[in-house]
Each structure stands twice: as C-alpha cells, then as structure tokens.
Design a protein around this motif. Structure first.
Motif, PDB file in Angstrom:
ATOM      1  N   VAL A 126      38.728  38.949  33.440  1.00 37.15           N
ATOM      2  CA  VAL A 126      40.001  39.661  33.546  1.00 37.15           C
ATOM      3  C   VAL A 126      40.133  40.312  34.927  1.00 37.15           C
ATOM      4  O   VAL A 126      41.234  40.423  35.467  1.00 37.15           O
ATOM      5  CB  VAL A 126      40.142  40.695  32.412  1.00 37.15           C
ATOM      6  N   ALA A 127      39.007  40.708  35.491  1.00 35.38           N
ATOM      7  CA  ALA A 127      39.034  41.331  36.817  1.00 35.38           C
ATOM      8  C   ALA A 127      39.557  40.369  37.883  1.00 35.38           C
ATOM      9  O   ALA A 127      40.164  40.808  38.863  1.00 35.38           O
ATOM     10  CB  ALA A 127      37.649  41.829  37.196  1.00 35.38           C
ATOM     11  N   LEU A 128      39.340  39.081  37.702  1.00 37.80           N
ATOM     12  CA  LEU A 128      39.835  38.110  38.686  1.00 37.80           C
ATOM     13  C   LEU A 128      41.359  38.151  38.784  1.00 37.80           C
ATOM     14  O   LEU A 128      41.913  38.154  39.886  1.00 37.80           O
ATOM     15  CB  LEU A 128      39.343  36.699  38.345  1.00 37.80           C
ATOM     16  N   ALA A 129      42.044  38.184  37.650  1.00 39.55           N
ATOM     17  CA  ALA A 129      43.507  38.283  37.664  1.00 39.55           C
ATOM     18  C   ALA A 129      43.945  39.624  38.239  1.00 39.55           C
ATOM     19  O   ALA A 129      44.923  39.706  38.996  1.00 39.55           O
ATOM     20  CB  ALA A 129      44.063  38.109  36.253  1.00 39.55           C
ATOM     21  N   THR A 130      43.210  40.669  37.899  1.00 38.83           N
ATOM     22  CA  THR A 130      43.528  42.005  38.401  1.00 38.83           C
ATOM     23  C   THR A 130      43.384  42.055  39.917  1.00 38.83           C
ATOM     24  O   THR A 130      44.235  42.613  40.620  1.00 38.83           O
ATOM     25  CB  THR A 130      42.608  43.046  37.734  1.00 38.83           C
ATOM     26  N   MET A 131      42.310  41.465  40.428  1.00 37.05           N
ATOM     27  CA  MET A 131      42.091  41.446  41.877  1.00 37.05           C
ATOM     28  C   MET A 131      43.161  40.611  42.585  1.00 37.05           C
ATOM     29  O   MET A 131      43.615  40.986  43.675  1.00 37.05           O
ATOM     30  CB  MET A 131      40.696  40.924  42.200  1.00 37.05           C
ATOM     31  N   ALA A 132      43.553  39.510  41.983  1.00 39.40           N
ATOM     32  CA  ALA A 132      44.599  38.679  42.597  1.00 39.40           C
ATOM     33  C   ALA A 132      45.904  39.465  42.717  1.00 39.40           C
ATOM     34  O   ALA A 132      46.562  39.444  43.760  1.00 39.40           O
ATOM     35  CB  ALA A 132      44.806  37.406  41.773  1.00 39.40           C
ATOM     36  N   ALA A 133      46.276  40.173  41.661  1.00 36.83           N
ATOM     37  CA  ALA A 133      47.497  40.987  41.710  1.00 36.83           C
ATOM     38  C   ALA A 133      47.355  42.099  42.749  1.00 36.83           C
ATOM     39  O   ALA A 133      48.306  42.428  43.463  1.00 36.83           O
ATOM     40  CB  ALA A 133      47.792  41.583  40.335  1.00 36.83           C
ATOM     41  N   GLY A 134      46.169  42.676  42.862  1.00 40.80           N
ATOM     42  CA  GLY A 134      45.927  43.723  43.851  1.00 40.80           C
ATOM     43  C   GLY A 134      46.032  43.209  45.274  1.00 40.80           C
ATOM     44  O   GLY A 134      46.560  43.901  46.156  1.00 40.80           O
ATOM     45  N   LEU A 135      45.554  42.003  45.504  1.00 40.81           N
ATOM     46  CA  LEU A 135      45.663  41.435  46.854  1.00 40.81           C
ATOM     47  C   LEU A 135      47.107  41.168  47.239  1.00 40.81           C
ATOM     48  O   LEU A 135      47.493  41.351  48.395  1.00 40.81           O
ATOM     49  CB  LEU A 135      44.818  40.164  46.963  1.00 40.81           C
ATOM     50  N   VAL A 136      47.917  40.770  46.277  1.00 39.58           N
ATOM     51  CA  VAL A 136      49.345  40.600  46.550  1.00 39.58           C
ATOM     52  C   VAL A 136      49.958  41.945  46.919  1.00 39.58           C
ATOM     53  O   VAL A 136      50.715  42.054  47.880  1.00 39.58           O
ATOM     54  CB  VAL A 136      50.069  39.961  45.341  1.00 39.58           C
ATOM     55  N   ASP A 137      49.615  43.000  46.185  1.00 38.29           N
ATOM     56  CA  ASP A 137      50.108  44.338  46.495  1.00 38.29           C
ATOM     57  C   ASP A 137      49.614  44.807  47.861  1.00 38.29           C
ATOM     58  O   ASP A 137      50.331  45.498  48.589  1.00 38.29           O
ATOM     59  CB  ASP A 137      49.662  45.342  45.436  1.00 38.29           C
ATOM     60  N   PHE A 138      48.396  44.446  48.206  1.00 34.95           N
ATOM     61  CA  PHE A 138      47.807  44.845  49.485  1.00 34.95           C
ATOM     62  C   PHE A 138      48.646  44.364  50.663  1.00 34.95           C
ATOM     63  O   PHE A 138      48.800  45.078  51.650  1.00 34.95           O
ATOM     64  CB  PHE A 138      46.375  44.313  49.590  1.00 34.95           C
ATOM     65  N   THR A 139      49.213  43.173  50.546  1.00 37.34           N
ATOM     66  CA  THR A 139      50.003  42.622  51.652  1.00 37.34           C
ATOM     67  C   THR A 139      51.260  43.433  51.925  1.00 37.34           C
ATOM     68  O   THR A 139      51.793  43.380  53.030  1.00 37.34           O
ATOM     69  CB  THR A 139      50.392  41.149  51.380  1.00 37.34           C
TER      70      THR A 139
END
Length: 142
Positions: free
Chosen positions: A51-64
């Motif tokens: 589940v952390a993988l999806a969470t990290m992917a969403a976080g990286l999008v927010d990071f941009t």
C-alpha cells in the motif's frame, strides 16, 4: 494528485502506517510468546509495504507541485519514509518463505521492523509539519 478536489496522498498515508504499526505490534506479541501473532505480523507488514507504493506515488505527484520553500522539509519526509519502507520490506522478505511466512528466528526481522518504526515516526512527523504547519496541498482560502 487529487480526488474530488482533495489531495490523494494525505488520504492514503493512514493505511501503510496502520499496517506497519500492526505488524510491529504483532512482532512484540510474537516475541512475548504468542505464536499466532507471527503470520499476522508478516501479513500486515507485507500489505503495508504494498500500500505504501501507491501512497509514495501519489506523494511524488504532489511533490512536483510543491512550493519551492518546502522542498527541504519534503526531502526529509521522503528520505525518512523511504527508509521506513526499505526497513519494513527487508523485515518482510527476511521472514518470508516464498509467498508465505517463514518459520525462522523472528528477533532480527522484528528489530529491523522496529528500526522502520522509528523512521516511520520521524517521516510522519515531517509530513504533518508539511501539511499542518505549512499548508502543503491545501487549497488557499479566499
């Protein structure tokens, strides 16, 4: 990344945190002699990792889309959460036998998970600072 106008990453972070904490509690119970907690700890940590993988992917999008002044705090958050994920993943693989929980010693994988918990607490704190102190991802009020 938004869902119905709300940032997705803050919605998802609760799931890996809950599963990893449950896994660490399961490790404590296993070390205390409750053998039935062992496969539950294994499963909880594995689900938390996934589940952390999806969470990290969403976080990286927010990071941009993050304000440049918040990048250093975001990098600390990313580093701590990546460390937590890595430590929990090592703990999961270490205690696995193929696609099932192994029956080897639990102390070292549990210690690896407990180290992941320390990184998790620091990373969650940094994430909270980004959102609650600095308003990362918030829609500005008019």
């Amino acid at each position: 990344m938004r869902l119905i106008g709300h940032p997705l990453h803050p919605m998802l972070v609760h799931f890996p945190i809950a599963f990893w904490v449950a896994g660490s509690v399961g490790d404590v119970l296993t070390l205390a002699g409750l053998a039935g907690a062992r496969p539950i700890a294994w499963l909880a940590i594995g689900v938390g990792d996934a589940v952390a993988l999806a969470t990290m992917a969403a976080g990286l999008v927010d990071f941009t889309a993050l304000d440049e002044r918040l990048v250093p705090a975001a990098m600390r958050h990313i580093a701590l959460m990546a460390t937590a994920w890595l430590l929990y993943t090592i703990a999961f693989v270490w205690r696995s036998h193929g696609f099932a929980p192994g029956d080897g010693p639990v102390l070292l994988p549990a210690l690896c998970g407990f180290a992941g918990m320390i990184a998790l607490l620091g990373g969650a704190w940094q994430g909270g600072e980004l959102v609650y102190r600095h308003g990362a991802g918030a829609i500005p009020q008019r």
